[in-house]
Design a protein around this motif. Sequence first.
Motif, PDB file in Angstrom:
ATOM      1  N   GLY A 116       0.821  -1.211   0.000  1.00 38.22           N
ATOM      2  CA  GLY A 116       0.000   0.000   0.000  1.00 38.22           C
ATOM      3  C   GLY A 116       0.850   1.253   0.000  1.00 38.22           C
ATOM      4  O   GLY A 116       0.557   2.224  -0.715  1.00 38.22           O
ATOM      5  N   ALA A 117       1.915   1.255   0.797  1.00 40.72           N
ATOM      6  CA  ALA A 117       2.807   2.416   0.845  1.00 40.72           C
ATOM      7  C   ALA A 117       3.500   2.634  -0.497  1.00 40.72           C
ATOM      8  O   ALA A 117       3.621   3.771  -0.973  1.00 40.72           O
ATOM      9  CB  ALA A 117       3.835   2.239   1.957  1.00 40.72           C
ATOM     10  N   VAL A 118       3.929   1.545  -1.120  1.00 39.34           N
ATOM     11  CA  VAL A 118       4.597   1.652  -2.423  1.00 39.34           C
ATOM     12  C   VAL A 118       3.616   2.196  -3.465  1.00 39.34           C
ATOM     13  O   VAL A 118       3.969   3.066  -4.269  1.00 39.34           O
ATOM     14  CB  VAL A 118       5.174   0.288  -2.850  1.00 39.34           C
ATOM     15  N   LEU A 119       2.396   1.699  -3.466  1.00 37.61           N
ATOM     16  CA  LEU A 119       1.399   2.181  -4.430  1.00 37.61           C
ATOM     17  C   LEU A 119       1.063   3.645  -4.205  1.00 37.61           C
ATOM     18  O   LEU A 119       0.892   4.404  -5.168  1.00 37.61           O
ATOM     19  CB  LEU A 119       0.132   1.324  -4.347  1.00 37.61           C
ATOM     20  N   ARG A 120       0.969   4.078  -2.941  1.00 43.09           N
ATOM     21  CA  ARG A 120       0.710   5.496  -2.657  1.00 43.09           C
ATOM     22  C   ARG A 120       1.844   6.370  -3.166  1.00 43.09           C
ATOM     23  O   ARG A 120       1.616   7.421  -3.765  1.00 43.09           O
ATOM     24  CB  ARG A 120       0.510   5.715  -1.161  1.00 43.09           C
ATOM     25  N   GLN A 121       3.081   5.941  -2.942  1.00 44.61           N
ATOM     26  CA  GLN A 121       4.235   6.711  -3.415  1.00 44.61           C
ATOM     27  C   GLN A 121       4.278   6.755  -4.938  1.00 44.61           C
ATOM     28  O   GLN A 121       4.555   7.796  -5.533  1.00 44.61           O
ATOM     29  CB  GLN A 121       5.539   6.126  -2.861  1.00 44.61           C
ATOM     30  N   ALA A 122       4.012   5.623  -5.570  1.00 42.63           N
ATOM     31  CA  ALA A 122       4.018   5.573  -7.035  1.00 42.63           C
ATOM     32  C   ALA A 122       2.909   6.447  -7.603  1.00 42.63           C
ATOM     33  O   ALA A 122       3.123   7.171  -8.577  1.00 42.63           O
ATOM     34  CB  ALA A 122       3.862   4.135  -7.510  1.00 42.63           C
ATOM     35  N   GLY A 123       1.733   6.390  -6.997  1.00 39.82           N
ATOM     36  CA  GLY A 123       0.626   7.238  -7.460  1.00 39.82           C
ATOM     37  C   GLY A 123       0.944   8.711  -7.298  1.00 39.82           C
ATOM     38  O   GLY A 123       0.661   9.521  -8.180  1.00 39.82           O
ATOM     39  N   GLY A 124       1.540   9.071  -6.179  1.00 41.77           N
ATOM     40  CA  GLY A 124       1.937  10.462  -5.963  1.00 41.77           C
ATOM     41  C   GLY A 124       2.964  10.916  -6.974  1.00 41.77           C
ATOM     42  O   GLY A 124       2.920  12.048  -7.460  1.00 41.77           O
ATOM     43  N   MET A 125       3.904  10.030  -7.312  1.00 46.33           N
ATOM     44  CA  MET A 125       4.920  10.375  -8.299  1.00 46.33           C
ATOM     45  C   MET A 125       4.302  10.568  -9.681  1.00 46.33           C
ATOM     46  O   MET A 125       4.659  11.486 -10.409  1.00 46.33           O
ATOM     47  CB  MET A 125       5.987   9.293  -8.361  1.00 46.33           C
ATOM     48  N   VAL A 126       3.343   9.721 -10.028  1.00 49.02           N
ATOM     49  CA  VAL A 126       2.678   9.850 -11.323  1.00 49.02           C
ATOM     50  C   VAL A 126       1.949  11.186 -11.405  1.00 49.02           C
ATOM     51  O   VAL A 126       2.043  11.894 -12.411  1.00 49.02           O
ATOM     52  CB  VAL A 126       1.701   8.671 -11.554  1.00 49.02           C
ATOM     53  N   VAL A 127       1.246  11.565 -10.354  1.00 45.89           N
ATOM     54  CA  VAL A 127       0.530  12.841 -10.344  1.00 45.89           C
ATOM     55  C   VAL A 127       1.520  13.998 -10.431  1.00 45.89           C
ATOM     56  O   VAL A 127       1.302  14.965 -11.161  1.00 45.89           O
ATOM     57  CB  VAL A 127      -0.351  12.954  -9.075  1.00 45.89           C
ATOM     58  N   GLU A 128       2.628  13.900  -9.702  1.00 48.75           N
ATOM     59  CA  GLU A 128       3.624  14.972  -9.718  1.00 48.75           C
ATOM     60  C   GLU A 128       4.260  15.127 -11.095  1.00 48.75           C
ATOM     61  O   GLU A 128       4.393  16.240 -11.608  1.00 48.75           O
ATOM     62  CB  GLU A 128       4.702  14.681  -8.678  1.00 48.75           C
ATOM     63  N   VAL A 129       4.628  14.021 -11.708  1.00 53.77           N
ATOM     64  CA  VAL A 129       5.239  14.074 -13.036  1.00 53.77           C
ATOM     65  C   VAL A 129       4.240  14.604 -14.057  1.00 53.77           C
ATOM     66  O   VAL A 129       4.584  15.428 -14.912  1.00 53.77           O
ATOM     67  CB  VAL A 129       5.773  12.683 -13.446  1.00 53.77           C
ATOM     68  N   ALA A 130       2.996  14.161 -13.956  1.00 54.72           N
ATOM     69  CA  ALA A 130       1.970  14.634 -14.895  1.00 54.72           C
ATOM     70  C   ALA A 130       1.738  16.134 -14.743  1.00 54.72           C
ATOM     71  O   ALA A 130       1.665  16.857 -15.732  1.00 54.72           O
ATOM     72  CB  ALA A 130       0.668  13.872 -14.669  1.00 54.72           C
ATOM     73  N   SER A 131       1.644  16.626 -13.511  1.00 53.01           N
ATOM     74  CA  SER A 131       1.419  18.059 -13.320  1.00 53.01           C
ATOM     75  C   SER A 131       2.635  18.864 -13.748  1.00 53.01           C
ATOM     76  O   SER A 131       2.501  19.948 -14.319  1.00 53.01           O
ATOM     77  CB  SER A 131       1.048  18.361 -11.867  1.00 53.01           C
ATOM     78  N   ASP A 132       3.846  18.343 -13.498  1.00 52.77           N
ATOM     79  CA  ASP A 132       5.047  19.048 -13.963  1.00 52.77           C
ATOM     80  C   ASP A 132       5.086  19.112 -15.478  1.00 52.77           C
ATOM     81  O   ASP A 132       5.499  20.120 -16.057  1.00 52.77           O
ATOM     82  CB  ASP A 132       6.312  18.360 -13.447  1.00 52.77           C
ATOM     83  N   THR A 133       4.639  18.053 -16.136  1.00 52.98           N
ATOM     84  CA  THR A 133       4.631  18.032 -17.599  1.00 52.98           C
ATOM     85  C   THR A 133       3.572  18.980 -18.155  1.00 52.98           C
ATOM     86  O   THR A 133       3.845  19.743 -19.084  1.00 52.98           O
ATOM     87  CB  THR A 133       4.358  16.605 -18.108  1.00 52.98           C
ATOM     88  N   ILE A 134       2.393  18.947 -17.571  1.00 49.63           N
ATOM     89  CA  ILE A 134       1.312  19.793 -18.071  1.00 49.63           C
ATOM     90  C   ILE A 134       1.644  21.264 -17.897  1.00 49.63           C
ATOM     91  O   ILE A 134       1.377  22.091 -18.765  1.00 49.63           O
ATOM     92  CB  ILE A 134      -0.016  19.448 -17.365  1.00 49.63           C
ATOM     93  N   PHE A 135       2.267  21.610 -16.772  1.00 47.28           N
ATOM     94  CA  PHE A 135       2.537  23.014 -16.496  1.00 47.28           C
ATOM     95  C   PHE A 135       3.983  23.396 -16.770  1.00 47.28           C
ATOM     96  O   PHE A 135       4.481  24.384 -16.244  1.00 47.28           O
ATOM     97  CB  PHE A 135       2.164  23.337 -15.047  1.00 47.28           C
ATOM     98  N   SER A 136       4.672  22.629 -17.614  1.00 48.54           N
ATOM     99  CA  SER A 136       6.034  22.991 -17.989  1.00 48.54           C
ATOM    100  C   SER A 136       5.974  24.098 -19.035  1.00 48.54           C
ATOM    101  O   SER A 136       4.910  24.633 -19.341  1.00 48.54           O
ATOM    102  CB  SER A 136       6.786  21.775 -18.525  1.00 48.54           C
TER     103      SER A 136
END
Length: 104
Positions: A14-34
């Motif tokens: 569960g902890a690994v999935l939460r971290q991976a999900g957070g990373m996906v959201v962070e990378v996606a938002s960084d890409t969208i707002f680059s």
Amino acid sequence: MVVEVGEIVADVAGAVLRQAGGMVVEVASDTIFSRHAPRLFHGIGRRMIAIATLGRKRIPSSLRVVPKGMKPRPRRNDWLALWVGVGTSIVLLAAFAYTVACFV
């Protein structure tokens, strides 16, 4: 003993999935707002809006130059075109992934 190990494994997973999900959201938002991606999504959104309205509604290009020292002020239709472009891109990528998954 076995139950405790199962609970520990479930907690770690569960902890690994939460971290991976957070990373996906962070990378996606960084890409969208680059810097360059918003222009791409805005262009996709502009064209989708023009196609959906059969050319009756046109959103001007956002490739205008902002004077040095000034802050860009996007208009409401700029945000609309950006989010339509983001949504369209997500739908197209999902459709492509689904198609590839079906035929592989």
